[in-house]
Design an enzyme around this catalytic site. Structure first.
Site, PDB file in Angstrom:
ATOM      1  CE  LYS A   1      53.517  49.325 -32.512  1.00  0.00           C
ATOM      2  NZ  LYS A   1      53.907  50.046 -31.240  1.00  0.00           N
TER       3      LYS A   1
HETATM    4  C1  LIG Z   1      54.586  49.741 -30.233  1.00  0.00           C
HETATM    5  C2  LIG Z   1      55.049  50.845 -29.364  1.00  0.00           C
HETATM    6  C3  LIG Z   1      56.152  50.522 -28.305  1.00  0.00           C
HETATM    7  C4  LIG Z   1      57.069  49.012 -28.248  1.00  0.00           C
HETATM    8  O1  LIG Z   1      57.469  48.820 -29.433  1.00  0.00           O
HETATM    9  P1  LIG Z   1      57.873  47.203 -29.865  1.00  0.00           P
HETATM   10  O2  LIG Z   1      58.473  47.243 -31.027  1.00  0.00           O
HETATM   11  O3  LIG Z   1      56.619  46.409 -29.501  1.00  0.00           O
HETATM   12  O4  LIG Z   1      58.990  46.719 -28.712  1.00  0.00           O
HETATM   13  C5  LIG Z   1      56.835  51.298 -27.722  1.00  0.00           C
HETATM   14  N1  LIG Z   1      56.232  52.620 -27.674  1.00  0.00           N
HETATM   15  C6  LIG Z   1      55.199  53.004 -28.371  1.00  0.00           C
HETATM   16  C7  LIG Z   1      54.621  54.474 -28.446  1.00  0.00           C
HETATM   17  C8  LIG Z   1      54.719  52.009 -29.256  1.00  0.00           C
HETATM   18  O5  LIG Z   1      53.408  52.195 -30.207  1.00  0.00           O
END
Ligand SMILES: *Cc1c(COP(=O)(O)O)cnc(C)c1O
Length: 496
Positions: A113
């Site tokens: 993120k």
């Molecule tokens: C948010 C997240 C995901 C999922 O990603 P999306 O965009 O919601 O599909 C997968 N792995 C980690 C470590 C995350 O923080």
């Protein structure tokens, strides 16, 4: 470039008009009117660029209301070795023949993120200054999103963050990451309840439209178009690291990718180009939706592999065409917690493209019935179109995660986190001879110590800079489950 809603509102808006928005006024999500197409020559030119250079090229196609020199400065300031630990920013490493891991988790909070949120912080600061405005971000988190938002917004002019988290329910490492921030514009509010209580408070405050307007309350949730756009860049960067750029090495006999979208637009993608596939640990469908955008631009992606955990809403859809939102009792707490979702908030974007951008049909499928916790089933004809978009899927369980983490450690001395393990397990199942499979690494194992201990009988590796983070002084307030008290706190702390 203009943006329209997935539910039929065709009012055209520019990037900066939707930057600070959530949903479109008709309840849909924003998408660009079209996906700019890249050809062979463009790919060749982009191959030689730095990550920031590549990001600038891609973002410029979608952001036409920020002067190029300003956009360049924002991107250069975001994607640096100092923040991501390497010049590659998203380095790819080879695991086995044809199987790769792409690190998206080397930013400040050790999760993917950061890739988008760090840019969002700089874009918000820039846009708020241009408009002479301020923004108070109110959010609820059980882990990754909240800390990524805080590390992106810390110290930014014109922005304050009020982040609710369930007291004592995050891992000690995650709590330390957030609560050790000493910046005056970051407010950690530990709520004496569970994550759902935190979310309910955010909803209650946001539903008070007068309060929301008076105190300039906003959010940074995963449906924000700017976040999705920032993620498109690393699909290109991953492709360039795994392919050679020589057209004659392409694999014959694969179905064409990047063909003209049904709503018009030029056909793309050099038919003899090298292809790769991506396996993506998925929750809210934000990450893999960026892959869909990259593929729609003509990046030669063969398969987009959607990997879910026990919360398999998306796997069910891609296997059956049935989208069934889960009730909270049916939403499991798993050892890959950032993928524990009951519905996938970005999914509507893909369905809009799948259905030839028929906003009325999307409004029918995602409208009030779905909000009340229902679902929908595509017609057989609609379902048959999925193949052309390259999507396949699979799911992974706690036992699969443990086995995958163990195998990767034993065979490669490579320690992966639980979400990446879900992606690797499903990615392996979908590997095709001659097509490199790039598994997106979405977090580092340091964040999920308990499961690593269970799998490997030892503590996870941790980047040196984060040794001893749990012992740092913490800055947070504790509150009962009471929206009024949260409002009062925001009111007291949101003045400059
Ligand atoms: C948010 C997240 C995901 C999922 O990603 P999306 O965009 O919601 O599909 C997968 N792995 C980690 C470590 C995350 O923080």
């Amino acid at each position: 470039m203009n943006y329209i809603s997935t539910r039929g509102d065709r009012t055209q808006r520019l990037f900066c008009e939707i930057l600070l928005e959530g949903l479109a006024p008709d309840g849909g999500l924003y998408l660009p009117t079209h996906y700019p197409q890249v050809d062979d020559a463009t790919l060749t030119r982009w191959r030689g660029l730095s990550y920031a250079g590549l990001a600038f090229e891609i973002l410029s196609l979608y952001i036409t209301d920020i002067p190029p020199a300003d956009l360049k400065a924002l991107v250069d300031k975001t994607y640096t070795r100092a923040t991501y630990g390497s010049d590659a920013i998203v380095p790819v490493r080879r695991l086995e023949d044809g199987l790769y891991l792409q690190a998206l988790s080397n930013g400040p909070t050790l999760a993917f993120k950061d890739m988008a949120m760090q840019l969002l912080g700089n874009l918000f600061e820039y846009q708020l200054a241009r408009r002479g405005e301020e923004l108070n971000i109110l959010g609820a988190t059980s882990g990754d999103t909240g800390s990524a938002a805080e590390y992106a917004m810390r110290g930014k002019q014109g922005v304050r963050v009020f982040m609710l988290s369930p007291l004592g329910r995050m891992s000690p490492f995650q709590q330390a990451q957030m609560f050790s921030l000493q910046d005056a514009n970051i407010h950690n509010i530990a709520v004496e309840g569970v994550f759902d209580d935190c979310q309910d408070i955010v909803k209650a405050v946001s539903n008070d439209l007068d309060f929301k307007r008076r105190h300039k309350i906003g959010t940074v949730n995963s449906i924000n178009w700017a976040r999705l756009l920032a993620q498109v860049v690393y699909y290109f960067a991953g492709y360039f690291q795994v392919t050679s750029g020589a057209p004659e090495t392409g694999v014959a006999g694969l179905s064409p990718v990047g063909s003209a979208p049904p709503w018009g637009g030029p056909a793309a993608a050099p038919s003899n180009a090298e292809r790769v596939s991506f396996a993506v640990p998925s929750g809210n469908f934000g990450n893999v939706c960026a892959g869909h955008v990259a593929r729609s631009m003509g990046l030669p992606i063969d398969k987009l592999v959607v990997a879910t955990n026990e919360n398999d809403v998306l796997d069910e859809f891609f296997r059956t065409g049935r989208y069934r939102v889960r009730a909270s009792a049916e939403t499991f707490e798993t050892s890959s917690p950032s993928m524990d979702i009951s519905k996938a908030s970005n999914f509507e974007r893909f369905v809009f493209d799948l259905l030839g951008r028929d906003g009325a049909r999307v409004a029918q499928l995602f409208g009030p019935a779905l909000a009340q916790g229902g679902g929908f089933q595509l017609t057989p004809e609609e379902f048959s179109r999925i193949k052309a978009f390259g999507f396949v899927s699979g799911k992974s369980s706690h036992a699969d995660r443990l086995a995958t983490i163990r195998r990767t450690w034993n065979d490669h001395q490579d320690m992966i986190d639980t979400h990446t393990a879900d992606g690797l397990k499903v990615g392996r199942e979908q590997q095709q001879p001659g097509v490199p499979m790039i598994v997106l690494e979405t977090a580092l194992p340091a964040k999920f110590a308990a499961t690593i201990e269970e799998a490997l009988g030892r503590a996870p590796l941790r980047p040196a800079a984060l040794e001893g983070i749990e012992a740092l002084p913490k800055r947070f307030v504790v509150m009962p489950v009471d929206a009024q008290q949260v409002k009062a706190y925001v009111e007291q702390h949101c003045a400059p």
